[in-house]
Structures are given as structure tokens and as C-alpha cells.
Design an enzyme around this catalytic site. Structure first.
Site, PDB file in Angstrom:
ATOM      1  N   GLN A 142      -1.435  -1.973  -4.067  1.00  0.00           N
ATOM      2  CA  GLN A 142      -0.597  -3.099  -4.503  1.00  0.00           C
ATOM      3  C   GLN A 142      -0.316  -4.058  -3.340  1.00  0.00           C
ATOM      4  O   GLN A 142       0.278  -3.651  -2.342  1.00  0.00           O
ATOM      5  CB  GLN A 142       0.727  -2.540  -5.016  1.00  0.00           C
ATOM      6  N   GLY A 143      -0.708  -5.308  -3.498  1.00  0.00           N
ATOM      7  CA  GLY A 143      -0.471  -6.313  -2.464  1.00  0.00           C
ATOM      8  C   GLY A 143       0.599  -7.300  -2.894  1.00  0.00           C
ATOM      9  O   GLY A 143       0.292  -8.431  -3.271  1.00  0.00           O
ATOM     10  N   SER A 145       4.289  -7.189  -1.201  1.00  0.00           N
ATOM     11  CA  SER A 145       5.207  -7.493  -0.098  1.00  0.00           C
ATOM     12  C   SER A 145       4.494  -8.149   1.088  1.00  0.00           C
ATOM     13  O   SER A 145       3.334  -7.850   1.378  1.00  0.00           O
ATOM     14  CB  SER A 145       5.870  -6.218   0.403  1.00  0.00           C
ATOM     15  N   GLU A 260       7.098   0.613 -12.417  1.00  0.00           N
ATOM     16  CA  GLU A 260       7.318   1.393 -11.186  1.00  0.00           C
ATOM     17  C   GLU A 260       8.728   1.979 -11.157  1.00  0.00           C
ATOM     18  O   GLU A 260       8.936   3.108 -10.728  1.00  0.00           O
ATOM     19  CB  GLU A 260       7.089   0.480  -9.963  1.00  0.00           C
ATOM     20  N   GLU A 385      20.137  -2.474  -2.901  1.00  0.00           N
ATOM     21  CA  GLU A 385      20.983  -3.665  -3.091  1.00  0.00           C
ATOM     22  C   GLU A 385      20.417  -4.542  -4.201  1.00  0.00           C
ATOM     23  O   GLU A 385      21.166  -5.153  -4.969  1.00  0.00           O
ATOM     24  CB  GLU A 385      21.081  -4.468  -1.772  1.00  0.00           C
TER      25      GLU A 385
HETATM   26  C1  LIG Z   1       7.288   3.817   1.280  1.00  0.00           C
HETATM   27  C2  LIG Z   1       7.121   2.391   0.859  1.00  0.00           C
HETATM   28  C3  LIG Z   1       6.007   2.041   0.145  1.00  0.00           C
HETATM   29  C4  LIG Z   1       5.832   0.718  -0.235  1.00  0.00           C
HETATM   30  N1  LIG Z   1       4.672   0.378  -0.890  1.00  0.00           N
HETATM   31  C5  LIG Z   1       4.422  -0.918  -1.156  1.00  0.00           C
HETATM   32  C6  LIG Z   1       3.170  -1.304  -1.731  1.00  0.00           C
HETATM   33  O1  LIG Z   1       2.293  -0.469  -1.996  1.00  0.00           O
HETATM   34  N2  LIG Z   1       2.950  -2.600  -1.947  1.00  0.00           N
HETATM   35  C7  LIG Z   1       3.888  -3.556  -1.690  1.00  0.00           C
HETATM   36  O2  LIG Z   1       3.617  -4.726  -1.946  1.00  0.00           O
HETATM   37  N3  LIG Z   1       5.085  -3.234  -1.137  1.00  0.00           N
HETATM   38  C8  LIG Z   1       5.369  -1.934  -0.865  1.00  0.00           C
HETATM   39  N4  LIG Z   1       6.561  -1.585  -0.283  1.00  0.00           N
HETATM   40  C9  LIG Z   1       7.493  -2.654   0.113  1.00  0.00           C
HETATM   41  C10 LIG Z   1       8.787  -2.692  -0.680  1.00  0.00           C
HETATM   42  O3  LIG Z   1       8.587  -3.235  -1.942  1.00  0.00           O
HETATM   43  C11 LIG Z   1       9.749  -3.527   0.154  1.00  0.00           C
HETATM   44  O4  LIG Z   1      10.004  -2.807   1.342  1.00  0.00           O
HETATM   45  C12 LIG Z   1      11.058  -3.788  -0.566  1.00  0.00           C
HETATM   46  O5  LIG Z   1      10.858  -4.666  -1.630  1.00  0.00           O
HETATM   47  C13 LIG Z   1      12.112  -4.406   0.405  1.00  0.00           C
HETATM   48  O6  LIG Z   1      11.578  -5.509   1.059  1.00  0.00           O
HETATM   49  P1  LIG Z   1      11.646  -5.636   2.658  1.00  0.00           P
HETATM   50  O7  LIG Z   1      11.163  -4.358   3.253  1.00  0.00           O
HETATM   51  O8  LIG Z   1      10.938  -6.892   3.038  1.00  0.00           O
HETATM   52  O9  LIG Z   1      13.179  -5.769   3.010  1.00  0.00           O
HETATM   53  P2  LIG Z   1      14.090  -7.088   2.888  1.00  0.00           P
HETATM   54  O10 LIG Z   1      13.793  -7.784   1.611  1.00  0.00           O
HETATM   55  O11 LIG Z   1      13.924  -7.868   4.150  1.00  0.00           O
HETATM   56  O12 LIG Z   1      15.527  -6.462   2.806  1.00  0.00           O
HETATM   57  C14 LIG Z   1      16.205  -5.955   3.961  1.00  0.00           C
HETATM   58  C15 LIG Z   1      17.569  -5.471   3.514  1.00  0.00           C
HETATM   59  O13 LIG Z   1      18.332  -6.576   2.998  1.00  0.00           O
HETATM   60  C16 LIG Z   1      18.776  -6.290   1.684  1.00  0.00           C
HETATM   61  N5  LIG Z   1      18.716  -7.500   0.848  1.00  0.00           N
HETATM   62  C17 LIG Z   1      17.693  -8.363   0.748  1.00  0.00           C
HETATM   63  N6  LIG Z   1      17.985  -9.331  -0.146  1.00  0.00           N
HETATM   64  C18 LIG Z   1      19.205  -9.045  -0.638  1.00  0.00           C
HETATM   65  C19 LIG Z   1      20.063  -9.668  -1.604  1.00  0.00           C
HETATM   66  N7  LIG Z   1      19.685 -10.767  -2.266  1.00  0.00           N
HETATM   67  N8  LIG Z   1      21.250  -9.088  -1.870  1.00  0.00           N
HETATM   68  C20 LIG Z   1      21.660  -7.968  -1.205  1.00  0.00           C
HETATM   69  N9  LIG Z   1      20.902  -7.351  -0.275  1.00  0.00           N
HETATM   70  C21 LIG Z   1      19.696  -7.876   0.003  1.00  0.00           C
HETATM   71  C22 LIG Z   1      17.784  -5.260   1.134  1.00  0.00           C
HETATM   72  O14 LIG Z   1      18.347  -4.501   0.112  1.00  0.00           O
HETATM   73  C23 LIG Z   1      17.490  -4.434   2.383  1.00  0.00           C
HETATM   74  O15 LIG Z   1      18.506  -3.480   2.570  1.00  0.00           O
HETATM   75  C24 LIG Z   1       6.791  -0.268   0.082  1.00  0.00           C
HETATM   76  C25 LIG Z   1       7.938   0.103   0.788  1.00  0.00           C
HETATM   77  C26 LIG Z   1       8.112   1.406   1.188  1.00  0.00           C
HETATM   78  C27 LIG Z   1       9.342   1.763   1.961  1.00  0.00           C
END
Ligand SMILES: Cc1cc2nc3c(=O)[nH]c(=O)nc-3n(C[C@H](O)[C@H](O)[C@H](O)COP(=O)(O)OP(=O)(O)OC[C@H]3O[C@@H](n4cnc5c(N)ncnc54)[C@H](O)[C@@H]3O)c2cc1C
Length: 400
Positions: A142-143, A145, A260, A385
Site C-alpha cells: 500500500q502506497g 503515506s 483495514e 487521535e
Molecule cells: C507498522 C506500520 C505499518 C504501516 N503500513 C503502512 C503501509 O503499508 N502503507 C502506508 O501508506 N502507510 C502505512 N503506515 C503509515 C500510517 O498510516 C501512518 O503512520 C499514520 O497514518 C500516521 O501518520 P504519520 O506517521 O505521518 O503521523 P502524523 O500524521 O505526522 O501524526 C503524528 C501525531 O500527530 C497526531 N495528529 C495528526 N493529526 C492530528 C489531528 N488532526 N488531530 C489530532 N492529532 C493529530 C497523530 O495522531 C500522531 O500522534 C504504517 C504505519 C505503521 C506504524
């Protein structure tokens, strides 16, 4: 109710099983008994949604399942599926987990991409891709993030432009689970820079084995490298490799995230119940169950598991009725992630000093591995969150 209808322990959420369902279940149990032996018996309980342990061996097991016809349970037979009902699909999931068969490496393809392909794909795409998923010959990742687009997915910047009969893709994705084991990726790309953010996104299907794609694995604190960074530098895919509409990728992404957080989570939750059983056995064995404070926490863990089950049943009821999943999946996803992290902490506490000792290899195993890997559960599929925001706005009607 048919004559042989029966209720099965653990499957109470489905009510009484029909004769056909009971026969389906028995065939599955017999098959698992017969095949989960020898080299495959060594894989009992191995792997997880973010755990690539013994990947190659699990891929062989996936082939075994495919040969036995135990994939695509509710997919149409003309597309290579078994053509069973959603109820049979759930029976499969439950008994599969209960047998402790290895966690399936096919999650992204069969459980996330497959349902979206069934819903949004063209006939040609379905013929081309679904049978290869079911035969365990092609794996997907999945692409979605990006480094600056996770929770705020609509701000993604990976871009695709048309060049004759092809799309040309440039940008970067991150946290791409099992990308280094995959053949294809479904990528959200910006295709209209003037439209509002979520209206200018297209979901493209891109072959990974090409010069314009570079996959870099990321090693985690659990010792494994289950996810990756992916760089697209003039990567190409043909014009027909669009899932859904051009600039309609947001609907595809939301549908996949619903699955998911909802249906795909069911499997994890069933596996968590197995962990509770193991935890109780450990606590009895090492005498910690006699400690009043430990007993309190064990009782809480069990109560939490029962509550998870009710939340799961709500999702199951919708899936069985063929209704689209809505914001209620956030309740179930959030609750399960928080509860499971607590459970893994309790497991290490109950083990005491023994919890600090892992298996002989460089990577942690058992409860220690489960503890480390569970840290990601409150992030993937949408962070806690974000689930709380969805619950607040869409279930409670609170202001944005
Ligand atoms: C083990 C694992 C597997 C994954 N696999 C995939 C994958 O296969 N493909 C893919 O595309 N992605 C994948 N992801 C990515 C995942 O979807 C993202 O990590 C997730 O959506 C959070 O985005 P971020 O890491 O950029 O954090 P951010 O969006 O930068 O968030 C950082 C923090 O800020 C908080 N925050 C952000 N916005 C808000 C808001 N509006 N209100 C309150 N709090 C907020 C969040 O809750 C978090 O605590 C994976 C992640 C993990 C950990």
C-alpha cells in the site's frame, strides 16, 4: 432453522450455523489438521500485521492454502474465489486464527486491495489481478503515506502525469509494509493540482520491478524490517492501471481504510483472544495468578476482551448484512489497539525478569516481540487521535 443447525463456541456472534456452514467449518478443520504438520507446524503462531518473521516459509504455506482452495472465500467463483457467503468467510477467519496457523503474508493483497478491486476495478483488472492474488503468485503493498502526509493524507504530493498511453510517477512514499516482498503497489498520486486536495488524487497500480522504483527497507526496534521507503523517479504504469476514477482515488482510499479498520481488524482481534488464553496459562503456571494485583489486571484484560468482542460483533453484523462500514469501525480499531498494548505490557509484567529474556536469535520473540510490535498498533490504519476525531465528529456530531 435447518435440522443440523448448531452454535459453536467462539462463533456465537454468528448465531446458529446452517448445515452448509457447519460442513464448511468441518472441512476447514479437517484440512488444517491434515496440512498444518511437518515444516508448517513450525510456523504455528508466527507473524503478524507488521511482522515478517519466517516470511519465505509463510509464503510456501500461502501456496499450500491456495492449492487447497482456502483463499478468496467470499470472492466470486468466476474470479477464482470460493463463492461462499460472508458468514463462511468469518468462520474461516475465526477457525484459521484458532488453529494458530501462521499469520498470512497476503493481508495487503487479499484483505485490503482485493475488496477494493472487487468494488472499483474494471472487468479486465479483476481478471488480470485477482486470480494471481488468490494463487499466491503476486503480492501487493500500500502506497498511501508520505513523509509529510500521514494523518493528513489528502496533502500527499507524489504526482502522476499522463505521457501518451502511460502515467509517469514522481515522489516518495513511506511506511510501506512488506513492500520489499511485493510485486505491485497501489499508489495514491496527485493528478490534478488545481482541484481541492482530496479531489485531485488518483489510485494507480504500479509494478515495482522497474528502473523508476527504489525500495529501501526500514529496520525497526523489534529487529525486523517489515516496512519501507519507496522512491518513484519517472516510474511508469500504463494508462489503464487506474483503480476507480481518475481523480477519484479518495473514495478508493477511504474504502480501503474502512476495511483495514473494520474487517481486516477482525483477524487481529481473534488472534488477541489467543494471547489472552496464553497469558492466563502463564500466570497460572508461574504462580503470579495468586497475586491479588495481578488478578485484578487479568480480570480487566478479560473484560476488555469481552468488550472488544461486542465492538467486533457490531462490525460483523454490518459485514454479514452487506452494509458499508462507517465511522463505527474507529471505535473497534481504537479500542483494540489500546487494549492490546496494555495486554502485552501485562504479559511482560507477569513474566517478570523472564520477560527480559528472548529467544536465541538476534530478534526478540514471543511476548517480548508482541510487546514491541504492538507499539505500532495505535498508529497504523490511522492513529488513535484520528480515530477519536472521527468518533467525535461523525458519531457524536461534535464540531470539527
Ligand atoms: C507498522 C506500520 C505499518 C504501516 N503500513 C503502512 C503501509 O503499508 N502503507 C502506508 O501508506 N502507510 C502505512 N503506515 C503509515 C500510517 O498510516 C501512518 O503512520 C499514520 O497514518 C500516521 O501518520 P504519520 O506517521 O505521518 O503521523 P502524523 O500524521 O505526522 O501524526 C503524528 C501525531 O500527530 C497526531 N495528529 C495528526 N493529526 C492530528 C489531528 N488532526 N488531530 C489530532 N492529532 C493529530 C497523530 O495522531 C500522531 O500522534 C504504517 C504505519 C505503521 C506504524
Amino acid at each position: 432453522m435447518p435440522g443440523g443447525a448448531q452454535k459453536v463456541e467462539g462463533l456465537e456472534f454468528l448465531g446458529a450455523l446452517s448445515d452448509h456452514e457447519a460442513a464448511f467449518r468441518q472441512e476447514l478443520l479437517d484440512w488444517l489438521d491434515e496440512h498444518l504438520v511437518g515444516r508448517f507446524a513450525e510456523l504455528l503462531g508466527v507473524g503478524g500485521p507488521a511482522d515478517d518473521a519466517q516470511w519465505e516459509a509463510r509464503v510456501l504455506w500461502e501456496k499450500e492454502l491456495a492449492t487447497g482452495g482456502w483463499r478468496g472465500i467470499s470472492w466470486p467463483t468466476e474470479l477464482g474465489g470460493r463463492g461462499e457467503s460472508m458468514r463462511c468467510h468469518l468462520i474461516f477467519e475465526y477457525e484459521y486464527v484458532r488453529s494458530r496457523a501462521p499469520y498470512r503474508p497476503s493481508l495487503q493483497g487479499e484483505s485490503l486491495f482485493g475488496p477494493a478491486m472487487l468494488r472499483f476495478g474494471t472487468d479486465e483488472q479483476k481478471q488480470r489481478f485477482l486470480s494471481r492474488i488468490l494463487s499466491a503468485d503476486e503480492y501487493w503493498c500500500q502506497g498511501f503515506s508520505e513523509p509529510d502526509a500521514g494523518s493528513d493524507l489528502a496533502s500527499l504530493r507524489t504526482a502522476a502525469r499522463r505521457d501518451g498511453d502511460e502515467w509517469v510517477i514522481n515522489g516518495q512514499k513511506v511506511w510501506t509494509t512488506f513492500g520489499h516482498y511485493s510485486d505491485w503497489i497501489y499508489v495514491l498520486c496527485r493528478t490534478d493540482h488545481d482541484a481541492p486536495p482530496h479531489k485531485g488524487i488518483t489510485c494507480l497500480l504500479v509494478k515495482l520491478d522497474q528502473p523508476g522504483v527504489e525500495m529501501r527497507p526500514i529496520r525497526t526496534l523489534a529487529g525486523n524490517a517489515d516496512f519501507n521507503e519507496v522512491f518513484f523517479s519517472d516510474a511508469r504504469t500504463t494508462a489503464d492501471m487506474v483503480l476507480g476514477e481518475v481523480n477519484g482515488g479518495w473514495a478508493v482510499a477511504m474504502s480501503m481504510l474502512g476495511v483495514e479498520r473494520g474487517t481486516a481488524m477482525l483477524t487481529h482481534q481473534l488472534a488477541f483472544e489467543q494471547e489472552v488464553t496464553d497469558l492466563f496459562a502463564t500466570a497460572r503456571q508461574n504462580g503470579r495468578a495468586a497475586d491479588p494485583l495481578v488478578r485484578q489486571r487479568l480480570a480487566d484484560a478479560w473484560i476488555g476482551m469481552r468488550l472488544r468482542r461486542f465492538a467486533t460483533m457490531q462490525v460483523v453484523a454490518k459485514v454479514v448484512a452487506g452494509e458499508p462500514l462507517g465511522p463505527e469501525v474507529s471505535l473497534s480499531k481504537l479500542g483494540a489497539a489500546v487494549w492490546h498494548q496494555d495486554l502485552t505490557e501485562l504479559h511482560l509484567d507477569i513474566l517478570g525478569p523472564a520477560g527480559a529474556i528472548s529467544g536465541p536469535g538476534p530478534e526478540p520473540t514471543g511476548p517480548q516481540r508482541s510487546f514491541l510490535l504492538s507499539r505500532a498498533e495505535t498508529i497504523y490504519g490511522g492513529a488513535n487521535e484520528i480515530q477519536r476525531n472521527i468518533i467525535g465528529e461523525r458519531l457524536l456530531g461534535l464540531p470539527r
